[in-house]
Design a protein around this motif. Sequence first.
Motif, mmCIF file in Angstrom:
data_model
loop_
_atom_site.group_PDB
_atom_site.id
_atom_site.type_symbol
_atom_site.label_atom_id
_atom_site.label_comp_id
_atom_site.label_asym_id
_atom_site.label_seq_id
_atom_site.Cartn_x
_atom_site.Cartn_y
_atom_site.Cartn_z
ATOM 1 N N ALA A 130 -2.935 3.225 -4.363
ATOM 2 C CA ALA A 130 -1.942 2.160 -4.903
ATOM 3 C C ALA A 130 -0.513 2.087 -4.037
ATOM 4 O O ALA A 130 -0.063 1.247 -3.720
ATOM 5 C CB ALA A 130 -1.605 2.293 -6.349
ATOM 6 N N GLN A 131 -0.284 3.404 -3.729
ATOM 7 C CA GLN A 131 0.958 3.479 -2.901
ATOM 8 C C GLN A 131 0.710 2.991 -1.478
ATOM 9 O O GLN A 131 1.621 2.288 -1.004
ATOM 10 C CB GLN A 131 1.402 5.160 -2.560
ATOM 11 C CG GLN A 131 1.900 5.655 -3.791
ATOM 12 C CD GLN A 131 2.098 7.223 -3.714
ATOM 13 O OE1 GLN A 131 1.748 7.702 -2.678
ATOM 14 N NE2 GLN A 131 2.966 7.758 -4.387
ATOM 15 N N ALA A 132 -0.456 3.038 -0.835
ATOM 16 C CA ALA A 132 -0.794 2.555 0.223
ATOM 17 C C ALA A 132 -0.843 1.123 0.193
ATOM 18 O O ALA A 132 -0.362 0.351 1.184
ATOM 19 C CB ALA A 132 -2.055 3.138 0.737
ATOM 20 N N ALA A 133 -1.460 0.675 -0.964
ATOM 21 C CA ALA A 133 -1.394 -1.063 -1.370
ATOM 22 C C ALA A 133 -0.046 -1.356 -1.272
ATOM 23 O O ALA A 133 0.363 -2.717 -0.608
ATOM 24 C CB ALA A 133 -2.118 -1.372 -2.458
ATOM 25 N N LYS A 134 0.822 -0.542 -1.847
ATOM 26 C CA LYS A 134 2.264 -1.314 -1.992
ATOM 27 C C LYS A 134 3.052 -1.332 -0.456
ATOM 28 O O LYS A 134 3.830 -2.507 -0.285
ATOM 29 C CB LYS A 134 3.180 -0.403 -3.028
ATOM 30 C CG LYS A 134 2.608 -0.596 -4.332
ATOM 31 C CD LYS A 134 3.452 0.349 -5.054
ATOM 32 C CE LYS A 134 3.117 0.383 -6.764
ATOM 33 N NZ LYS A 134 3.458 1.504 -7.532
ATOM 34 N N LEU A 135 2.784 -0.115 -0.012
ATOM 35 C CA LEU A 135 3.422 -0.272 1.404
ATOM 36 C C LEU A 135 3.040 -1.275 2.188
ATOM 37 O O LEU A 135 3.516 -1.982 2.971
ATOM 38 C CB LEU A 135 3.349 1.144 2.060
ATOM 39 C CG LEU A 135 3.985 1.165 3.293
ATOM 40 C CD1 LEU A 135 5.565 1.165 3.345
ATOM 41 C CD2 LEU A 135 3.547 2.410 4.030
ATOM 42 N N MET A 136 1.667 -1.712 2.182
ATOM 43 C CA MET A 136 0.853 -2.799 3.022
ATOM 44 C C MET A 136 1.424 -4.078 2.819
ATOM 45 O O MET A 136 1.996 -4.818 3.634
ATOM 46 C CB MET A 136 -0.646 -2.818 2.774
ATOM 47 C CG MET A 136 -1.393 -3.810 3.553
ATOM 48 S SD MET A 136 -1.467 -3.506 5.242
ATOM 49 C CE MET A 136 -2.512 -2.168 5.225
ATOM 50 N N ALA A 137 1.764 -4.275 1.471
ATOM 51 C CA ALA A 137 2.344 -5.356 1.049
ATOM 52 C C ALA A 137 3.853 -5.641 1.438
ATOM 53 O O ALA A 137 4.206 -6.787 1.911
ATOM 54 C CB ALA A 137 2.403 -5.643 -0.603
ATOM 55 N N GLU A 138 4.752 -4.690 1.349
ATOM 56 C CA GLU A 138 5.953 -4.515 2.050
ATOM 57 C C GLU A 138 6.173 -4.801 3.424
ATOM 58 O O GLU A 138 6.805 -5.483 3.844
ATOM 59 C CB GLU A 138 6.632 -3.277 1.615
ATOM 60 C CG GLU A 138 6.810 -2.868 -0.009
ATOM 61 C CD GLU A 138 7.446 -1.581 -0.261
ATOM 62 O OE1 GLU A 138 7.639 -0.874 0.787
ATOM 63 O OE2 GLU A 138 7.306 -1.334 -1.335
ATOM 64 N N GLN A 139 5.122 -3.929 4.329
ATOM 65 C CA GLN A 139 5.263 -4.068 5.522
ATOM 66 C C GLN A 139 4.542 -5.399 6.555
ATOM 67 O O GLN A 139 4.819 -5.665 7.403
ATOM 68 C CB GLN A 139 4.656 -2.803 6.285
ATOM 69 C CG GLN A 139 5.514 -1.484 6.019
ATOM 70 C CD GLN A 139 6.976 -1.596 6.415
ATOM 71 O OE1 GLN A 139 7.095 -1.951 7.547
ATOM 72 N NE2 GLN A 139 8.001 -1.194 5.550
ATOM 73 N N HIS A 140 3.645 -5.721 5.692
ATOM 74 C CA HIS A 140 2.544 -7.024 6.255
ATOM 75 C C HIS A 140 2.248 -7.918 5.456
ATOM 76 O O HIS A 140 1.466 -8.172 4.732
ATOM 77 C CB HIS A 140 1.368 -6.136 6.629
ATOM 78 C CG HIS A 140 1.571 -5.109 7.789
ATOM 79 N ND1 HIS A 140 1.922 -5.495 9.311
ATOM 80 C CD2 HIS A 140 1.624 -3.732 7.568
ATOM 81 C CE1 HIS A 140 1.863 -4.212 9.991
ATOM 82 N NE2 HIS A 140 1.857 -3.436 8.967
#
Length: 176
Positions: A130-140
């Motif tokens: 879930a942390q990875a998905a959140k960062l993906m949404a923020e960065q990309h």
Amino acid sequence: MWLQKQWYKARLHPLLFLLTPLSLVFWLVTNLRRSFYAFGLMSRYKADVPVIVVGNISVGGTGKTPMVVALSQWLKDEGWNPGIISRGYGAKGPFPYEVLDSDSPEKAGDEPLLMRRRTGCPVVIAPKRAQAAKLMAEQHPKVNVIICDDGLQHYALKRDIELIMIDAERGTGNGW
């Protein structure tokens, strides 16, 4: 590994019967945990984009990484902008971390680095998907589908599709 080899034999080694109580405990704990997520007793993160989880139900070697690479290429060919999230086995952290082409396998993990280089897609690693998905949404923000590598057991991230890989030669075990 001896235990893994025994699991795939047609006849169970007698010592494996000693693991039956542990199997029952494992079954109980995993089903309780999955139920807690399903009934909302444990929180789940819902990404704003579809999430496809690629996983397996047996130990290693089922082709998850090649499937993630092929799926990301197919999605790109179909006009999607996929991003990949993964555990990052072997990576040092801190997490979540976006894998760069210039990273070493020690920094990013060998499979996430391979996926990054082969697909050209953004790859974010974190033990907590879930942390990875959140960062993906923020960065990309242009990523419109997330492929989660090896995440079947990570119920904290809601998924839309699960692809389960099975080794065609070994199958799922000895029939037990």
